[in-house]
Design an enzyme around this catalytic site. Sequence first.
Site, PDB file in Angstrom:
ATOM      1  N   MET A  81      13.964  39.056  27.385  1.00 26.44           N
ATOM      2  CA  MET A  81      15.033  38.065  27.451  1.00 26.44           C
ATOM      3  C   MET A  81      15.445  37.656  26.048  1.00 26.44           C
ATOM      4  O   MET A  81      16.415  36.937  25.864  1.00 26.44           O
ATOM      5  CB  MET A  81      14.527  36.818  28.196  1.00 26.44           C
ATOM      6  CG  MET A  81      14.190  37.124  29.633  1.00 26.44           C
ATOM      7  SD  MET A  81      13.140  35.855  30.379  1.00 26.44           S
ATOM      8  CE  MET A  81      12.585  36.762  31.824  1.00 26.44           C
ATOM      9  N   GLU A  88      13.222  42.958  17.010  1.00 25.39           N
ATOM     10  CA  GLU A  88      13.119  43.399  15.611  1.00 25.39           C
ATOM     11  C   GLU A  88      12.208  42.475  14.815  1.00 25.39           C
ATOM     12  O   GLU A  88      11.420  42.911  13.984  1.00 25.39           O
ATOM     13  CB  GLU A  88      14.517  43.463  14.980  1.00 25.39           C
ATOM     14  CG  GLU A  88      15.337  44.607  15.568  1.00 25.39           C
ATOM     15  CD  GLU A  88      16.756  44.703  15.017  1.00 25.39           C
ATOM     16  OE1 GLU A  88      17.422  45.691  15.325  1.00 25.39           O
ATOM     17  OE2 GLU A  88      17.202  43.780  14.303  1.00 25.39           O
ATOM     18  N   VAL A 111       5.232  35.767  28.277  1.00 24.82           N
ATOM     19  CA  VAL A 111       5.386  37.228  28.253  1.00 24.82           C
ATOM     20  C   VAL A 111       6.568  37.690  29.105  1.00 24.82           C
ATOM     21  O   VAL A 111       7.233  38.677  28.765  1.00 24.82           O
ATOM     22  CB  VAL A 111       4.069  37.885  28.759  1.00 24.82           C
ATOM     23  CG1 VAL A 111       4.176  39.393  28.813  1.00 24.82           C
ATOM     24  CG2 VAL A 111       2.886  37.460  27.902  1.00 24.82           C
ATOM     25  N   SER A 139       2.026  32.560  33.272  1.00 27.62           N
ATOM     26  CA  SER A 139       1.767  32.258  34.684  1.00 27.62           C
ATOM     27  C   SER A 139       2.037  33.514  35.514  1.00 27.62           C
ATOM     28  O   SER A 139       1.511  33.680  36.599  1.00 27.62           O
ATOM     29  CB  SER A 139       2.687  31.129  35.152  1.00 27.62           C
ATOM     30  OG  SER A 139       4.034  31.578  35.138  1.00 27.62           O
ATOM     31  N   GLY A 142       6.784  32.606  36.397  1.00 22.87           N
ATOM     32  CA  GLY A 142       7.931  31.917  35.812  1.00 22.87           C
ATOM     33  C   GLY A 142       7.558  30.573  35.196  1.00 22.87           C
ATOM     34  O   GLY A 142       6.383  30.188  35.167  1.00 22.87           O
ATOM     35  N   PHE A 197      -0.862  27.786  30.990  1.00 19.21           N
ATOM     36  CA  PHE A 197      -1.531  27.679  29.680  1.00 19.21           C
ATOM     37  C   PHE A 197      -2.499  26.490  29.671  1.00 19.21           C
ATOM     38  O   PHE A 197      -3.540  26.528  29.017  1.00 19.21           O
ATOM     39  CB  PHE A 197      -0.514  27.470  28.546  1.00 19.21           C
ATOM     40  CG  PHE A 197       0.513  28.569  28.402  1.00 19.21           C
ATOM     41  CD1 PHE A 197       0.299  29.833  28.922  1.00 19.21           C
ATOM     42  CD2 PHE A 197       1.717  28.315  27.737  1.00 19.21           C
ATOM     43  CE1 PHE A 197       1.263  30.829  28.789  1.00 19.21           C
ATOM     44  CE2 PHE A 197       2.670  29.301  27.598  1.00 19.21           C
ATOM     45  CZ  PHE A 197       2.452  30.555  28.134  1.00 19.21           C
ATOM     46  N   SER A 223       4.009  24.030  26.436  1.00 22.62           N
ATOM     47  CA  SER A 223       3.770  25.479  26.392  1.00 22.62           C
ATOM     48  C   SER A 223       3.700  25.983  24.952  1.00 22.62           C
ATOM     49  O   SER A 223       3.224  27.087  24.702  1.00 22.62           O
ATOM     50  CB  SER A 223       4.870  26.213  27.168  1.00 22.62           C
ATOM     51  OG  SER A 223       4.964  25.680  28.468  1.00 22.62           O
ATOM     52  N   ASP A 244       9.601  31.491  19.334  1.00 22.22           N
ATOM     53  CA  ASP A 244      10.840  32.134  19.791  1.00 22.22           C
ATOM     54  C   ASP A 244      11.959  31.135  20.081  1.00 22.22           C
ATOM     55  O   ASP A 244      13.128  31.428  19.869  1.00 22.22           O
ATOM     56  CB  ASP A 244      10.540  32.953  21.052  1.00 22.22           C
ATOM     57  CG  ASP A 244      11.770  33.681  21.553  1.00 22.22           C
ATOM     58  OD1 ASP A 244      12.014  34.797  21.071  1.00 22.22           O
ATOM     59  OD2 ASP A 244      12.495  33.118  22.392  1.00 22.22           O
ATOM     60  N   ASP A 245      11.583  29.951  20.585  1.00 21.04           N
ATOM     61  CA  ASP A 245      12.596  29.038  21.134  1.00 21.04           C
ATOM     62  C   ASP A 245      12.912  27.861  20.227  1.00 21.04           C
ATOM     63  O   ASP A 245      13.409  26.837  20.703  1.00 21.04           O
ATOM     64  CB  ASP A 245      12.101  28.480  22.481  1.00 21.04           C
ATOM     65  CG  ASP A 245      11.601  29.574  23.384  1.00 21.04           C
ATOM     66  OD1 ASP A 245      12.417  30.442  23.712  1.00 21.04           O
ATOM     67  OD2 ASP A 245      10.419  29.573  23.735  1.00 21.04           O
TER      68      ASP A 245
HETATM   69  C1  LIG Z   1      11.421  33.012  27.899  1.00 18.54           C
HETATM   70  S1  LIG Z   1      10.177  33.687  28.849  1.00 18.54           S
HETATM   71  C2  LIG Z   1       9.316  34.765  27.751  1.00 18.54           C
HETATM   72  C3  LIG Z   1      10.161  35.918  27.267  1.00 18.54           C
HETATM   73  C4  LIG Z   1       9.413  37.147  26.816  1.00 18.54           C
HETATM   74  N1  LIG Z   1       8.626  36.957  25.642  1.00 18.54           N
HETATM   75  C5  LIG Z   1      10.365  38.322  26.655  1.00 18.54           C
HETATM   76  O1  LIG Z   1      10.140  39.194  25.812  1.00 18.54           O
HETATM   77  O2  LIG Z   1      11.330  38.401  27.419  1.00 18.54           O
HETATM   78  C6  LIG Z   1       9.059  32.337  29.021  1.00 18.54           C
HETATM   79  C7  LIG Z   1       7.769  32.686  29.760  1.00 18.54           C
HETATM   80  O3  LIG Z   1       6.816  31.655  29.507  1.00 18.54           O
HETATM   81  C8  LIG Z   1       6.034  31.459  30.664  1.00 18.54           C
HETATM   82  N2  LIG Z   1       5.490  30.093  30.569  1.00 18.54           N
HETATM   83  C9  LIG Z   1       6.102  29.000  30.017  1.00 18.54           C
HETATM   84  N3  LIG Z   1       5.297  27.950  30.059  1.00 18.54           N
HETATM   85  C10 LIG Z   1       4.137  28.353  30.638  1.00 18.54           C
HETATM   86  C11 LIG Z   1       2.908  27.705  30.941  1.00 18.54           C
HETATM   87  N4  LIG Z   1       2.705  26.413  30.670  1.00 18.54           N
HETATM   88  N5  LIG Z   1       1.928  28.435  31.505  1.00 18.54           N
HETATM   89  C12 LIG Z   1       2.118  29.746  31.798  1.00 18.54           C
HETATM   90  N6  LIG Z   1       3.273  30.422  31.536  1.00 18.54           N
HETATM   91  C13 LIG Z   1       4.264  29.737  30.964  1.00 18.54           C
HETATM   92  C14 LIG Z   1       6.973  31.701  31.820  1.00 18.54           C
HETATM   93  O4  LIG Z   1       6.298  32.126  32.963  1.00 18.54           O
HETATM   94  C15 LIG Z   1       7.908  32.798  31.263  1.00 18.54           C
HETATM   95  O5  LIG Z   1       7.473  34.067  31.666  1.00 18.54           O
END
Ligand SMILES: C[S@@+](CC[C@H](N)C(=O)[O-])C[C@H]1O[C@@H](n2cnc3c(N)ncnc32)[C@H](O)[C@@H]1O
Length: 285
Positions: A81, A88, A111, A139, A142, A197, A223, A244-245
């Site tokens: 995403m 990169e 992930v 998790s 999501g 987490f 997180s 990342d965010d």
């Molecule tokens: C933006 S996505 C990660 C994008 C990913 N790195 C990629 O390459 O597309 C955010 C992820 O963080 C996980 N996440 C966020 N807070 C979390 C928490 N407290 N415990 C477990 N997973 C968490 C969500 O399940 C989600 O899969």
Amino acid sequence: MNEVVAYKPSIAGRVARTVLPGLRRILPTGVYGFVYELAYGSYKKLLYVGHGVKVAARRPFVSGNRKLRDKLTFRLLPHTMGGRKALENAFDVIEKVENAKVDGAIVECGVAEGGTAAMMAMASRALGEKEREKWFFDSYEGLPEPTAEDYSDGRVGEFIRPLPKGSCLGTIEQVEELLFDDLGLDRARTHLVKGWFQDTVPPHKAIIGDIAVLRLDGDWYESTKIPLDNFYDKMPAGGYVIIDDYATCFGSRKATDEFREERKIGTPLLEDGRGGVYFEKPAAS
Ligand SMILES: C[S@@+](CC[C@H](N)C(=O)[O-])C[C@H]1O[C@@H](n2cnc3c(N)ncnc32)[C@H](O)[C@@H]1O
């Protein structure tokens, strides 16, 4: 330093930010979600094709690690995403720690479908002298709900994408398929840790050894804060943290700023070009 890191939407992002809020106001939530996913899916496909054309055009002029970075980015774009720049940047940070021979594992918290995790693992496999341990926490169900710490003026971030509980989903089966079946990574050294987490990270503090790269992509305050509080002390100087965010999610930025302040971390926040940041762990912090 932190105030200079701003959210930088792409041209398509700017168009979407103009059009989508209007649609959001007039459409029922379910319909808006559907329209959003359709538009986002088409946008991702366009980006993929565009990147493929660009990579093919510059192929004769790049060599060595740049060629490898292009190849892996093209391969992994459909699984992230974060987009091209996040991939990169993940490659570049791994290249730095491999060149500097910083010992330790590669850890990602957040992930989803595994794109950036796969990039770090593949880059390290290609550039490193030995196979590193990889720990990928999610998790695999999501996102959780944001907490009060994530909000500023009633908003949790700069994005137009709705992020309710369960969004940004990547299942553990999807990630296993990518990492093990498609890319052939070593199962014994690649650990997928499923759960929140809040429950999984603290007990792993005593299990994981040194950490060379800590990539935080969990969007929310907790997180980001929980992995920093538990894993930063496991990093040797010269290791890198990626957030990342940072410019897109207010809670992620807040957790990072608080932590850097608390630990008096003086190394600069470096930008990945799309709102993510990374910094090197200094000798004392
Ligand atoms: C933006 S996505 C990660 C994008 C990913 N790195 C990629 O390459 O597309 C955010 C992820 O963080 C996980 N996440 C966020 N807070 C979390 C928490 N407290 N415990 C477990 N997973 C968490 C969500 O399940 C989600 O899969």
